[in-house]
Design a protein around this motif. Structure first.
Motif, PDB file in Angstrom:
ATOM      1  N   LYS A   1       0.887  -1.325   0.083  1.00  0.00           N
ATOM      2  CA  LYS A   1      -0.035   0.067  -0.048  1.00  0.00           C
ATOM      3  C   LYS A   1       0.842   1.404  -0.276  1.00  0.00           C
ATOM      4  O   LYS A   1       0.680   2.113  -0.677  1.00  0.00           O
ATOM      5  CB  LYS A   1      -1.079   0.056   1.153  1.00  0.00           C
ATOM      6  CG  LYS A   1      -1.938   1.104   1.239  1.00  0.00           C
ATOM      7  CD  LYS A   1      -2.882   1.219   2.556  1.00  0.00           C
ATOM      8  CE  LYS A   1      -3.423  -0.101   3.154  1.00  0.00           C
ATOM      9  NZ  LYS A   1      -4.311   0.180   4.296  1.00  0.00           N
ATOM     10  N   MET A   2       1.765   1.215   0.787  1.00  0.00           N
ATOM     11  CA  MET A   2       2.858   2.554   0.758  1.00  0.00           C
ATOM     12  C   MET A   2       3.628   2.518  -0.239  1.00  0.00           C
ATOM     13  O   MET A   2       3.683   3.752  -1.002  1.00  0.00           O
ATOM     14  CB  MET A   2       3.990   2.217   1.989  1.00  0.00           C
ATOM     15  CG  MET A   2       3.279   2.547   3.393  1.00  0.00           C
ATOM     16  SD  MET A   2       4.494   2.053   4.759  1.00  0.00           S
ATOM     17  CE  MET A   2       5.547   3.105   4.582  1.00  0.00           C
TER      18      MET A   2
ATOM     19  N   ILE B   1       2.338   1.775  -3.415  1.00  0.00           N
ATOM     20  CA  ILE B   1       1.414   2.416  -4.508  1.00  0.00           C
ATOM     21  C   ILE B   1       1.145   3.615  -4.249  1.00  0.00           C
ATOM     22  O   ILE B   1       1.150   4.649  -5.017  1.00  0.00           O
ATOM     23  CB  ILE B   1       0.097   1.651  -4.204  1.00  0.00           C
ATOM     24  CG1 ILE B   1       0.467  -0.015  -4.734  1.00  0.00           C
ATOM     25  CG2 ILE B   1      -0.848   2.071  -5.166  1.00  0.00           C
ATOM     26  CD1 ILE B   1      -0.793  -0.872  -4.776  1.00  0.00           C
ATOM     27  N   LYS B   2       0.997   4.026  -2.897  1.00  0.00           N
ATOM     28  CA  LYS B   2       0.723   5.511  -2.624  1.00  0.00           C
ATOM     29  C   LYS B   2       2.194   6.363  -3.033  1.00  0.00           C
ATOM     30  O   LYS B   2       1.930   7.467  -3.656  1.00  0.00           O
ATOM     31  CB  LYS B   2       0.567   5.642  -1.064  1.00  0.00           C
ATOM     32  CG  LYS B   2      -0.820   5.565  -0.772  1.00  0.00           C
ATOM     33  CD  LYS B   2      -0.891   6.110   0.844  1.00  0.00           C
ATOM     34  CE  LYS B   2      -2.425   5.859   1.175  1.00  0.00           C
ATOM     35  NZ  LYS B   2      -2.505   6.167   2.636  1.00  0.00           N
ATOM     36  N   LYS B   3       3.328   5.947  -2.979  1.00  0.00           N
ATOM     37  CA  LYS B   3       4.460   6.575  -3.155  1.00  0.00           C
ATOM     38  C   LYS B   3       4.585   6.788  -4.742  1.00  0.00           C
ATOM     39  O   LYS B   3       4.804   7.823  -5.510  1.00  0.00           O
ATOM     40  CB  LYS B   3       5.611   5.955  -2.711  1.00  0.00           C
ATOM     41  CG  LYS B   3       6.973   6.637  -3.030  1.00  0.00           C
ATOM     42  CD  LYS B   3       7.910   6.020  -2.140  1.00  0.00           C
ATOM     43  CE  LYS B   3       9.361   6.953  -2.085  1.00  0.00           C
ATOM     44  NZ  LYS B   3      10.532   6.213  -1.621  1.00  0.00           N
TER      45      LYS B   3
ATOM     46  N   ASN C   1       2.132   6.861  -6.963  1.00  0.00           N
ATOM     47  CA  ASN C   1       1.076   8.031  -7.445  1.00  0.00           C
ATOM     48  C   ASN C   1       1.533   9.312  -7.192  1.00  0.00           C
ATOM     49  O   ASN C   1       1.906  10.037  -7.184  1.00  0.00           O
ATOM     50  CB  ASN C   1      -0.257   7.694  -7.166  1.00  0.00           C
ATOM     51  CG  ASN C   1      -0.709   6.272  -7.498  1.00  0.00           C
ATOM     52  OD1 ASN C   1      -0.245   5.862  -8.411  1.00  0.00           O
ATOM     53  ND2 ASN C   1      -1.865   5.783  -6.805  1.00  0.00           N
TER      54      ASN C   1
END
Length: 59
Positions: free
Chosen positions: A52-53, A55-57, A59
């Protein structure tokens, strides 16, 4: 720790638990539930959190 020390410790813990009021037990239990990690971390480990981290980074 010898056997007698362990039994003494257990009886102290049990008596303190029994002596606490019911409202205080409920408050402690609800506070513990709210401090628990989320579903993904508890059941699947750190891998979903890392994904999750990542993927957030990205984007």
């Amino acid at each position: 720790m010898s056997g007698n020390d362990y039994i003494k410790y257990l009886t102290e813990q049990i008596t303190t638990y029994i002596d606490t009021p019911a409202e205080e037990k409920k408050l402690k239990k609800s506070a513990h539930k709210h401090s628990m990690p989320g579903y993904t971390n508890r059941w699947l480990g750190v891998l979903p959190l890392a994904l999750k981290m990542f993927i957030k980074k990205a984007n």
